[in-house]
Design a protein around this motif. Structure first.
Motif, PDB file in Angstrom:
ATOM      1  N   ARG A  77       1.329  11.170  -8.443  1.00 39.14           N
ATOM      2  CA  ARG A  77       2.483  11.446  -9.369  1.00 39.14           C
ATOM      3  C   ARG A  77       2.870  10.016  -9.637  1.00 39.14           C
ATOM      4  O   ARG A  77       3.221   9.176  -8.983  1.00 39.14           O
ATOM      5  CB  ARG A  77       3.649  11.984  -8.664  1.00 39.14           C
ATOM      6  CG  ARG A  77       3.593  13.548  -8.313  1.00 39.14           C
ATOM      7  CD  ARG A  77       4.780  14.055  -7.536  1.00 39.14           C
ATOM      8  NE  ARG A  77       4.470  15.338  -7.084  1.00 39.14           N
ATOM      9  CZ  ARG A  77       4.540  16.629  -7.916  1.00 39.14           C
ATOM     10  NH1 ARG A  77       5.060  16.497  -9.124  1.00 39.14           N
ATOM     11  NH2 ARG A  77       4.264  17.813  -7.380  1.00 39.14           N
ATOM     12  N   LEU A  78       2.864  10.162 -11.127  1.00 41.84           N
ATOM     13  CA  LEU A  78       3.353   8.770 -11.822  1.00 41.84           C
ATOM     14  C   LEU A  78       4.401   9.160 -12.654  1.00 41.84           C
ATOM     15  O   LEU A  78       4.459   9.907 -13.554  1.00 41.84           O
ATOM     16  CB  LEU A  78       2.249   7.995 -12.818  1.00 41.84           C
ATOM     17  CG  LEU A  78       0.960   7.699 -11.814  1.00 41.84           C
ATOM     18  CD1 LEU A  78      -0.112   7.240 -12.956  1.00 41.84           C
ATOM     19  CD2 LEU A  78       1.345   6.324 -11.185  1.00 41.84           C
ATOM     20  N   SER A  79       5.515   8.507 -12.757  1.00 38.83           N
ATOM     21  CA  SER A  79       6.728   8.614 -13.632  1.00 38.83           C
ATOM     22  C   SER A  79       6.256   8.036 -15.040  1.00 38.83           C
ATOM     23  O   SER A  79       5.362   7.523 -15.235  1.00 38.83           O
ATOM     24  CB  SER A  79       7.712   7.994 -13.052  1.00 38.83           C
ATOM     25  OG  SER A  79       7.771   6.559 -12.970  1.00 38.83           O
ATOM     26  N   PHE A  80       7.145   8.652 -15.929  1.00 35.69           N
ATOM     27  CA  PHE A  80       7.029   7.803 -17.083  1.00 35.69           C
ATOM     28  C   PHE A  80       7.178   6.434 -17.531  1.00 35.69           C
ATOM     29  O   PHE A  80       6.447   5.935 -17.950  1.00 35.69           O
ATOM     30  CB  PHE A  80       7.923   8.696 -18.361  1.00 35.69           C
ATOM     31  CG  PHE A  80       7.659  10.164 -18.595  1.00 35.69           C
ATOM     32  CD1 PHE A  80       6.918  10.193 -19.801  1.00 35.69           C
ATOM     33  CD2 PHE A  80       8.148  11.012 -17.909  1.00 35.69           C
ATOM     34  CE1 PHE A  80       6.663  11.586 -20.269  1.00 35.69           C
ATOM     35  CE2 PHE A  80       7.970  12.327 -18.495  1.00 35.69           C
ATOM     36  CZ  PHE A  80       7.220  12.520 -19.534  1.00 35.69           C
ATOM     37  N   ALA A  81       8.310   5.874 -16.528  1.00 42.81           N
ATOM     38  CA  ALA A  81       8.437   4.582 -16.352  1.00 42.81           C
ATOM     39  C   ALA A  81       7.161   3.720 -15.952  1.00 42.81           C
ATOM     40  O   ALA A  81       6.771   2.654 -16.388  1.00 42.81           O
ATOM     41  CB  ALA A  81       9.800   4.192 -15.843  1.00 42.81           C
ATOM     42  N   GLU A  82       6.664   4.190 -14.670  1.00 45.16           N
ATOM     43  CA  GLU A  82       5.583   3.732 -14.043  1.00 45.16           C
ATOM     44  C   GLU A  82       4.332   3.736 -14.894  1.00 45.16           C
ATOM     45  O   GLU A  82       3.367   2.692 -14.934  1.00 45.16           O
ATOM     46  CB  GLU A  82       5.335   4.115 -12.853  1.00 45.16           C
ATOM     47  CG  GLU A  82       4.063   3.699 -12.057  1.00 45.16           C
ATOM     48  CD  GLU A  82       4.141   2.343 -11.685  1.00 45.16           C
ATOM     49  OE1 GLU A  82       3.139   1.700 -11.345  1.00 45.16           O
ATOM     50  OE2 GLU A  82       5.310   1.760 -11.692  1.00 45.16           O
ATOM     51  N   THR A  83       4.182   4.804 -15.575  1.00 44.53           N
ATOM     52  CA  THR A  83       2.824   4.929 -16.387  1.00 44.53           C
ATOM     53  C   THR A  83       3.004   3.865 -17.620  1.00 44.53           C
ATOM     54  O   THR A  83       1.801   3.166 -17.732  1.00 44.53           O
ATOM     55  CB  THR A  83       2.969   6.335 -17.223  1.00 44.53           C
ATOM     56  OG1 THR A  83       2.684   7.251 -16.077  1.00 44.53           O
ATOM     57  CG2 THR A  83       1.681   6.582 -18.078  1.00 44.53           C
ATOM     58  N   TRP A  84       4.000   3.616 -18.279  1.00 47.41           N
ATOM     59  CA  TRP A  84       4.001   2.822 -19.282  1.00 47.41           C
ATOM     60  C   TRP A  84       3.838   1.346 -18.737  1.00 47.41           C
ATOM     61  O   TRP A  84       3.148   0.337 -19.087  1.00 47.41           O
ATOM     62  CB  TRP A  84       5.470   2.750 -19.966  1.00 47.41           C
ATOM     63  CG  TRP A  84       5.553   1.754 -21.166  1.00 47.41           C
ATOM     64  CD1 TRP A  84       6.695   0.792 -21.004  1.00 47.41           C
ATOM     65  CD2 TRP A  84       4.720   1.228 -22.164  1.00 47.41           C
ATOM     66  NE1 TRP A  84       6.544   0.063 -22.222  1.00 47.41           N
ATOM     67  CE2 TRP A  84       5.425   0.510 -22.757  1.00 47.41           C
ATOM     68  CE3 TRP A  84       3.596   1.975 -22.583  1.00 47.41           C
ATOM     69  CZ2 TRP A  84       4.799  -0.241 -23.915  1.00 47.41           C
ATOM     70  CZ3 TRP A  84       2.934   1.347 -23.908  1.00 47.41           C
ATOM     71  CH2 TRP A  84       3.371   0.473 -24.470  1.00 47.41           C
ATOM     72  N   SER A  85       4.419   1.044 -17.535  1.00 51.45           N
ATOM     73  CA  SER A  85       4.490  -0.083 -17.002  1.00 51.45           C
ATOM     74  C   SER A  85       2.795  -0.565 -16.697  1.00 51.45           C
ATOM     75  O   SER A  85       2.269  -1.599 -16.937  1.00 51.45           O
ATOM     76  CB  SER A  85       5.174  -0.276 -15.547  1.00 51.45           C
ATOM     77  OG  SER A  85       4.864  -1.504 -14.787  1.00 51.45           O
ATOM     78  N   ARG A  86       2.006   0.512 -16.352  1.00 48.63           N
ATOM     79  CA  ARG A  86       0.602   0.267 -15.801  1.00 48.63           C
ATOM     80  C   ARG A  86      -0.286   0.116 -17.388  1.00 48.63           C
ATOM     81  O   ARG A  86      -1.184  -0.525 -17.311  1.00 48.63           O
ATOM     82  CB  ARG A  86       0.045   1.373 -14.893  1.00 48.63           C
ATOM     83  CG  ARG A  86       0.785   1.603 -13.577  1.00 48.63           C
ATOM     84  CD  ARG A  86      -0.088   2.502 -13.096  1.00 48.63           C
ATOM     85  NE  ARG A  86       0.654   2.458 -11.765  1.00 48.63           N
ATOM     86  CZ  ARG A  86      -0.216   3.391 -10.415  1.00 48.63           C
ATOM     87  NH1 ARG A  86      -1.483   4.081 -10.750  1.00 48.63           N
ATOM     88  NH2 ARG A  86       0.574   3.284  -9.430  1.00 48.63           N
ATOM     89  N   VAL A  87       0.181   0.984 -18.340  1.00 48.70           N
ATOM     90  CA  VAL A  87      -0.409   0.680 -19.654  1.00 48.70           C
ATOM     91  C   VAL A  87      -0.176  -0.552 -20.069  1.00 48.70           C
ATOM     92  O   VAL A  87      -1.378  -1.289 -20.534  1.00 48.70           O
ATOM     93  CB  VAL A  87       0.389   1.646 -20.660  1.00 48.70           C
ATOM     94  CG1 VAL A  87      -0.058   0.934 -21.958  1.00 48.70           C
ATOM     95  CG2 VAL A  87       0.001   3.059 -20.555  1.00 48.70           C
ATOM     96  N   CYS A  88       1.135  -1.079 -19.930  1.00 48.82           N
ATOM     97  CA  CYS A  88       1.207  -2.752 -20.442  1.00 48.82           C
ATOM     98  C   CYS A  88       0.370  -3.728 -19.464  1.00 48.82           C
ATOM     99  O   CYS A  88      -0.411  -4.681 -20.187  1.00 48.82           O
ATOM    100  CB  CYS A  88       2.792  -3.134 -20.114  1.00 48.82           C
ATOM    101  SG  CYS A  88       3.696  -2.137 -21.445  1.00 48.82           S
ATOM    102  N   ARG A  89       0.402  -3.444 -18.293  1.00 48.23           N
ATOM    103  CA  ARG A  89      -0.291  -4.376 -17.344  1.00 48.23           C
ATOM    104  C   ARG A  89      -2.018  -4.321 -17.485  1.00 48.23           C
ATOM    105  O   ARG A  89      -2.665  -5.291 -17.776  1.00 48.23           O
ATOM    106  CB  ARG A  89      -0.279  -4.082 -15.780  1.00 48.23           C
ATOM    107  CG  ARG A  89       1.131  -4.425 -15.249  1.00 48.23           C
ATOM    108  CD  ARG A  89       1.552  -3.635 -14.077  1.00 48.23           C
ATOM    109  NE  ARG A  89       0.453  -3.929 -12.910  1.00 48.23           N
ATOM    110  CZ  ARG A  89       0.351  -3.176 -11.818  1.00 48.23           C
ATOM    111  NH1 ARG A  89       1.144  -2.152 -11.694  1.00 48.23           N
ATOM    112  NH2 ARG A  89      -0.675  -3.422 -11.101  1.00 48.23           N
ATOM    113  N   PHE A  90      -2.455  -2.964 -17.900  1.00 46.18           N
ATOM    114  CA  PHE A  90      -4.221  -2.920 -18.127  1.00 46.18           C
ATOM    115  C   PHE A  90      -4.257  -3.587 -19.599  1.00 46.18           C
ATOM    116  O   PHE A  90      -5.415  -4.091 -19.760  1.00 46.18           O
ATOM    117  CB  PHE A  90      -4.310  -1.279 -17.936  1.00 46.18           C
ATOM    118  CG  PHE A  90      -5.889  -1.193 -17.933  1.00 46.18           C
ATOM    119  CD1 PHE A  90      -6.438  -1.685 -16.841  1.00 46.18           C
ATOM    120  CD2 PHE A  90      -6.393  -0.564 -18.881  1.00 46.18           C
ATOM    121  CE1 PHE A  90      -7.997  -1.760 -16.892  1.00 46.18           C
ATOM    122  CE2 PHE A  90      -7.624  -0.385 -19.014  1.00 46.18           C
ATOM    123  CZ  PHE A  90      -8.565  -0.797 -17.987  1.00 46.18           C
TER     124      PHE A  90
END
Length: 575
Positions: A77-90
């Motif tokens: 499970r990925l939250s909305f906040a964690e998903t956006w964080s990973r998007v920025c990192r990638f």
């Protein structure tokens, strides 16, 4: 949510006038849906005055849903906040480690995984152009997509990596392996992500008319065509659907068709606009959970819907029909809406869906890759009253008309469906002549579908002009399959056409006439075709003609007669 908690299940029929008045009120009073005019590629269009300028804003804004679940895959499970964080990192990893910059083409070649979603958003957030390759394609098809697009960086899963490795040196590719184990990649997605800690939004300037995606669609020309989509186009689609949700909510006195805790099953490929737009990106606006299924199985789909209390389902017609065959009444009580896209749903399915899923309302939409998936929409009692309709034009910035011989036809008459909106594609990649055929000088897109429109603006699709098959939502070019058949030493003549099918809508049929002295074995011919073409393009019904195929005065094959005669006789091979 209990089995009786959907207040729309037994709601009185909605009047069309009530819906129209709600839409007019929203346009007039809600600033987010205010309409203005903008010039796009030389033509004036109605556009949303206050919609986001580009997709990255929609991605970033989704972080406001914080710790709420967003991407759900098996036990992850990925939250909305964690998903956006990973998007920025990638995104920063792509920029810093691989030099990805605005305007670069970066391809995705993998099945539905959370990594697909994160990579998709990361590429777009850099102002680069994402190229979602069909995950059912094989080596030659993938090579075509990469050569045509010019993409040199490919993010792939293990199976696609095996197809791509022979192209690694030949095409100068940089291969990134995601999630799975495999050999031959230059980088691993997980390593790039782990090595990047920058969670700030990329600061690349993006214009509304910048390209964001190159989507491949099969048409009547043989090779797939790359459809060039812009940020404004996608945002116009997403904001239009958001407008529809708010219109229905207002017309239903505050009851949203998405439910109080919206969740949707992702059961179609993300490389199609139904998956990427109406399911994935739309979920970021709604704050909707997105549960992924590894492989389509109706029983497994019902289990996920039940366990996750999902409220929405969107799939090709065969999938929703299989749900009716695989579950008992009341087994998925939280389901509020059962949508259909990618192909026309048989009218009798609408009644069966409502009977099986009393709490849910069947719905349907019509759109194409070239329109960022937008066109028509129909739901609730309107669909049950008109199960053969694909709906009314999606308000408030999309126009549809029916044209024959260059002139608008009268209501009820059949002609070609034309669509005009700021969501229309910019053109076909490197195909100016095909673009000119598809787009009129004043911005109308000729869909190639034949239909009629009634007095209340409901559209009915009756046929299509293109020599194309739609098998379970996948477009199949008859010419592409014919060209492959002709590569067989024993084939003198070949004609490909649609075979009606209750489950998939259409299957791929092939009639061949052998060369003099050749012995054609249907199973061997099918295997030969399947060596180069994806499974969904490979003929499932094959006939061997004892005589040359009938032709028209133009010397082209008379496919209407070929198809009629073939369907009157049992095929030599049926899969």
């Amino acid at each position: 949510m209990s089995g009786k908690s959907n207040p729309l299940a037994d709601a009185p029929p909605l009047e069309l006038q009530t819906l129209i008045e709600a839409a007019m009120k929203l346009v007039g009073t809600d600033p987010q849906f205010a309409i203005t005019e903008a010039e796009i590629r030389g033509n004036k269009y109605r556009v949303f005055a206050n919609a986001p300028r580009h997709l990255r804003t929609i991605f970033a804004d989704s972080a406001k849903f914080g710790d709420q679940d967003f991407l759900i895959f098996k036990g992850e499970r990925l939250s909305f906040a964690e998903t956006w964080s990973r998007v920025c990192r990638f995104a920063h990893a792509l920029e810093n480690e691989l030099g990805v910059k605005k305007g670069d083409y970066v391809a995705l070649a993998m099945r539905n995984y959370p990594e697909w979603c994160i990579a998709y958003m990361a590429i777009i957030s850099l102002g680069a152009v994402v190229v979602p390759l069909n995950a059912w394609w094989k080596a030659d098809e993938l090579e075509y997509g990469l050569r045509d697009s010019g993409a040199k960086i490919v993010i792939a899963d293990a199976r696609r990596l095996e197809y791509l490795k022979p192209l690694h040196e030949k095409m100068g590719l940089t291969l990134i392996l995601a999630r799975e184990e495999g050999e031959g990649a230059d980088f691993r997605y997980e390593d790039l992500l782990a090595g990047s800690s920058n969670t700030e939004e990329p600061q690349v300037d993006i214009d509304p008319e910048d390209d964001f995606s190159l989507v491949y669609t099969s048409g009547s020309t043989g090779q797939p065509k790359g459809v060039v989509l812009t940020h404004r186009g996608a945002v116009s689609t997403l904001w239009s659907w958001w407008f529809v949700v708010n219109t229905l909510t207002l017309a239903r006195d505050g009851i949203s068709p998405m439910g109080e805790n919206p969740g949707i099953l992702l059961a179609v490929p993300l490389f199609h606009v139904t998956g990427s737009h109406s399911i994935f990106m739309m979920s970021m606006i709604i704050g909707r959970r997105l549960a992924m299924i590894y492989r389509w199985d109706a029983k497994d789909a019902a289990r996920i819907i039940r366990e996750e209390s999902l409220t929405n389902f969107v799939g090709v017609p065969s999938q929703s029909y299989e749900l009716t065959q695989s579950v008992d009444p009341g087994e998925v009580p939280t389901l509020m809406d059962i949508g259909s896209g990618g192909a026309k749903r048989p009218p009798d399915h609408v009644k069966k869906l409502k009977e099986k899923f009393h709490n849910a309302n069947p719905s349907s939409g019509y759109g194409l890759s070239e329109t960022n998936a937008i066109g028509c929409v129909i739901s609730q009692n309107f669909y049950q009253e008109r199960p053969d309709s694909t709906g009314r034009p999606v308000p408030p910035v999309t126009d549809i008309k029916i044209v024959k011989d260059g002139k608008d036809v009268a209501r009820g008459e059949v002609g070609e469906i034309w669509i005009r909106s700021p969501a229309n594609f910019r053109g076909y990649h490197n195909l100016p002549e095909e673009t000119a055929k598809a787009l009129t000088p004043d911005g109308w897109f000729r869909t190639g579908d034949l239909g009629r429109m009634d007095e209340q603006d409901f559209v009915y699709i009756v046929d299509r002009i293109k020599d194309m098959i739609i098998r379970g939502g996948e477009n199949v070019s008859c010419l592409e399959v014919e060209n492959r058949a002709y590569e067989h030493d024993g084939v003198a003549e070949a004609a490909v056409f649609s075979v009606p099918d209750d489950k998939l809508g259409e299957r791929v049929g092939l009639v061949v006439y052998p060369k003099d002295g050749a012995q054609l074995h249907p199973a061997e011919l099918r295997a030969f075709i399947n060596e180069e073409l994806a499974d969904f393009k490979t003929p499932e019904r094959i006939w061997i003609s004892p005589s040359p195929l009938p032709r028209l005065g133009t010397a082209k094959f008379d496919k209407i007669t070929v198809r009629k005669i073939a369907l009157e006789h049992p095929p030599a091979l049926a899969i």
